[in-house]
Motif scaffolding. Structure first.
Motif, PDB file in Angstrom:
ATOM      1  N   THR A   6     -44.862  20.073  13.091  1.00  0.00           N
ATOM      2  CA  THR A   6     -45.018  21.529  12.980  1.00  0.00           C
ATOM      3  C   THR A   6     -46.084  22.011  13.969  1.00  0.00           C
ATOM      4  N   LEU A   7     -45.801  23.129  14.637  1.00  0.00           N
ATOM      5  CA  LEU A   7     -46.721  23.595  15.677  1.00  0.00           C
ATOM      6  C   LEU A   7     -48.117  23.933  15.143  1.00  0.00           C
ATOM      7  N   PRO A   8     -48.269  24.538  13.966  1.00  0.00           N
ATOM      8  CA  PRO A   8     -49.635  24.809  13.487  1.00  0.00           C
ATOM      9  C   PRO A   8     -50.440  23.526  13.302  1.00  0.00           C
ATOM     10  N   GLY A   9     -49.802  22.472  12.827  1.00  0.00           N
ATOM     11  CA  GLY A   9     -50.476  21.187  12.682  1.00  0.00           C
ATOM     12  C   GLY A   9     -50.880  20.629  14.038  1.00  0.00           C
ATOM     13  N   LEU A  60     -51.477  22.328  16.717  1.00  0.00           N
ATOM     14  CA  LEU A  60     -52.571  23.139  17.282  1.00  0.00           C
ATOM     15  C   LEU A  60     -53.921  22.713  16.703  1.00  0.00           C
TER      16      LEU A  60
END
Lengths: 443, 443
Positions: free
Chosen positions: A239-242, A244
């Motif tokens: 997942t992109l938030p992870g 980041l």
């Protein structure tokens, strides 16, 4: 303007920051170079073997000494560059091992290719800095290739350049060689003349070689660019938030180390993370997620007040075809418009970083030039609105032969020497099909 | 974000607005359709022959009734679209006369091409609306071609579409035919089902045909898209601020007329102005100035609170090559990120509007899909940061085989069916060189 793309809200940035601090203090991060661990220990960081734990106060204290703006000196002072404060500095591609030829073949890159790229950088109107490892010269021994490349950087080009980060010794060599060019090693102490591209080993590791290079460059006041390429779903969270949060932890740890070594040492923050091609497990850099991560990463860099790196004309295409044009333009436009201060891989890259081509280099240079044109003000003044001319011509008249048009026609518009503006017949009769592009055969 | 591109400051916008009002009240603008002039006269505008003078109060009063958001109904209600309020609606190319073939030749477009484009729109995931005049069918009599095209629009595709603006009669015909599809002409009175592309004759003129079409569509409550293509240095001022003022005057005059005909009639504001190629006098649409004007025009539209049109995948390239990829991506990205509500020429255009190709259509569709992906939120939540997974994997582990990766790997990333992600060897052995691209021969 550009109102549509707000990858991160302010709340998102804070959330990513909190997760980052949790990662750095709880899990920590490994440095495989004993001197790095020792430096952290001496500054009171909690250390457990190779693992360094960083808390928010320690990180904030270190970041406080990072300069917001960096002046990099060139051998030719006209080519000095400033990183930060609204400037845009572009460097060419980095790390390719093969060259793609006009007839769709690939061959190993050689030192003569590296030298040609130095010459192309030197004569470029859009590329501000020379690279290092633009291509990896297969005809030089790996342990000494950086000496040949740095020599070419200095001899064939008078713009600032990148330094090698192959090892601590390579960094020492680059500083020594640059010292010769500037008269003495001390002449470039705390006077940046090169940027070192430092990469982590995701997740949460710095190799012995990278640590050593980082320490040497920081100690001499040269610029460390702390970056990484995390692949969502392979070397980082799917997942992109992870992703980041995790990449932010890795970069901030490196930035922190530079300031412990030499408070005020110039440093740049920025990744080129992207996603994994879930059909093959390989790297995908021509994807929209790369641009989204670029945008979010630059936002996070600005959140900490750090000079930011973005990535350039990136593509998975193996040839300078329409796919290469689409992917490279999307990535470059997003990076530049997101506010990157320093752009790596500005031109030349093909085949997911593995290849360069001369044609791709020139086409990417054109993209950079167009983006620079777009950053210039159109100067909305009464004189340039020029109601007198509009009123004198009134309704239904032509502007082509008006003296104002003649006065401005050579300077007002961007003129390309690369792009064809010919009508079909002229194009068809004066062009030769040299570069076949391909569409995949349907089995 | 996207902080770098602020073509117009607020002060710039006011300055352009003031110059616009000076142009409209002092010079005025010609309408060559007597009914249009009569409508202005009846509403108390100062009229002198064909020339209508518009002052600021009159213009502001008219603009007050423009709806900020437009619902356009499709034959299939699942394909209804909303223009305004953050939505992005994309329509294909418009006005090409020739087709470019895979073997670098051109041929006149025919009705069968038009029908094929209708089918491509129907099956597209990224194109929301069908066109009109996507290509001009050479095998139909010009005075009746709009009937064939509208029939194909309705029969081969159930998305909303554009209506013809070839003449007042063409507009009446389109409304009648759409009426048949919706059961009765009254069923679509003030229920928008199509958009009419109205163009001015720069500088400062509206033709009889365009006025007639505008009046008919406005009267029936269909959408007028008031646009124009002003060429800086030929049909408009050579300086961009002058062009912005003059095109704004032309567009606002048309918007005003729609509201006098039918207050509250839906209308869209937006040009596709660009520069003249000063080496040849011809049109250049692959230039950075086009993107700059797009950005500034959309800002001006938002200044007046009007739904905005942007232009799409525009290029001067004659073939789907790297130049086409670069220029189309730059224009589309700028337009979308500038906040256009409605994008015309979203896909297919080659050769400065004169040509379409199927390959270019599909490649542009891919650009649109990637941009739509970039507009989607990455959802920064605790669950998606997922510190538990990051902590469980810790330092140096791989994410590929983690259950979270398996759970998200099919949905988290954009997957392209068009772009090649193959390594060089696979690409080289499974692709066939079909589409030669060309570089100009040096004499």
């Amino acid at each position: 303007m550009y109102e549509r793309m707000h990858i991160l809200t302010e709340a998102d940035q804070s959330k990513i920051h909190s997760a980052t601090m949790d990662i750095l203090s709880d899990i920590g991060i490994n440095f495989y170079e004993p001197e790095a661990v020792e430096i952290f220990k001496q500054h009171g960081f909690r250390v457990d073997g190779n693992t360094v734990h960083i808390d928010e106060d320690q990180m904030r204290n270190a970041l406080a000494s990072v300069p917001a703006q960096i002046q990099i000196s060139a051998r030719n002072p006209e080519h000095n560059v400033t990183i930060g404060d609204g400037h845009l500095v572009i460097a060419p591609g980095y790390g390719a091992t093969v060259m793609i030829t006009q007839d769709r073949e690939q061959r190993l890159a050689v030192m003569a290719d590296y030298d040609n790229f130095c010459r192309l950088v030197q004569t470029s109107k859009s590329i501000d800095m020379n690279g290092c490892l633009m291509v990896d010269p297969s005809d030089r021994p790996p342990e000494f290739a950086h000496l040949d490349m740095l020599r070419s950087n200095i001899v064939l080009c008078d713009k600032p350049f990148l330094g090698s980060t192959m090892s601590r010794q390579a960094a020492i060599d680059c500083i020594e060689m640059a010292g010769i060019a500037w008269g003495a090693k001390d002449e470039i102490k705390n006077k940046p003349v090169m940027i070192a591209i430092i990469s982590t080993l995701s997740p949460l590791q710095y190799s012995t070689e990278m640590c050593g290079a980082l320490i040497e460059y920081a100690r001499h006041g040269q610029v460390n660019m702390i970056g990484l390429l995390m692949m969502a779903g392979t070397t980082g969270p799917v997942t992109l938030p992870g992703l980041l949060a995790l990449q932010n932890a890795e970069m901030l740890a490196g930035v922190t180390l530079t300031q412990l070594v030499n408070p005020g040492a110039p440093v740049i923050y920025g990744s080129t993370s992207t996603v994994t091609n879930m059909r093959t497990g390989s790297l995908s850099i021509g994807v929209p997620e790369l641009s989204m991560i670029q945008n979010a990463t630059i936002q996070m860099g600005k959140f900490y007040g750090l000079p930011c790196r973005g990535s350039g004309g990136l593509t998975d295409a193996q040839y300078p075809d329409m796919q290469a044009g689409i992917e490279s333009t999307l990535a470059l436009t997003t990076t530049v418009m997101s506010g990157a201060d320093f752009v790596l891989h500005g031109c030349g890259i093909l085949g997911s970083y593995l290849a360069m081509s001369y044609e791709k280099f020139l086409a990417d240079e054109e993209i950079c030039s167009m983006l620079r044109r777009m950053l210039k003000s159109i100067e909305v003044t009464d004189e340039r609105i020029d109601l007198d001319t509009i009123k004198s011509l009134g309704i239904g008249k032509e502007y082509l032969t008006h003296p104002k048009t003649l006065a401005h026609c050579r300077t007002e518009f961007y003129l390309s020497d690369l792009m064809s503006r010919d009508d079909f017949t002229t194009w068809h009769s004066t062009s030769v099909p040299l570069l076949p592009i391909v569409i995949k055969s349907v089995a």
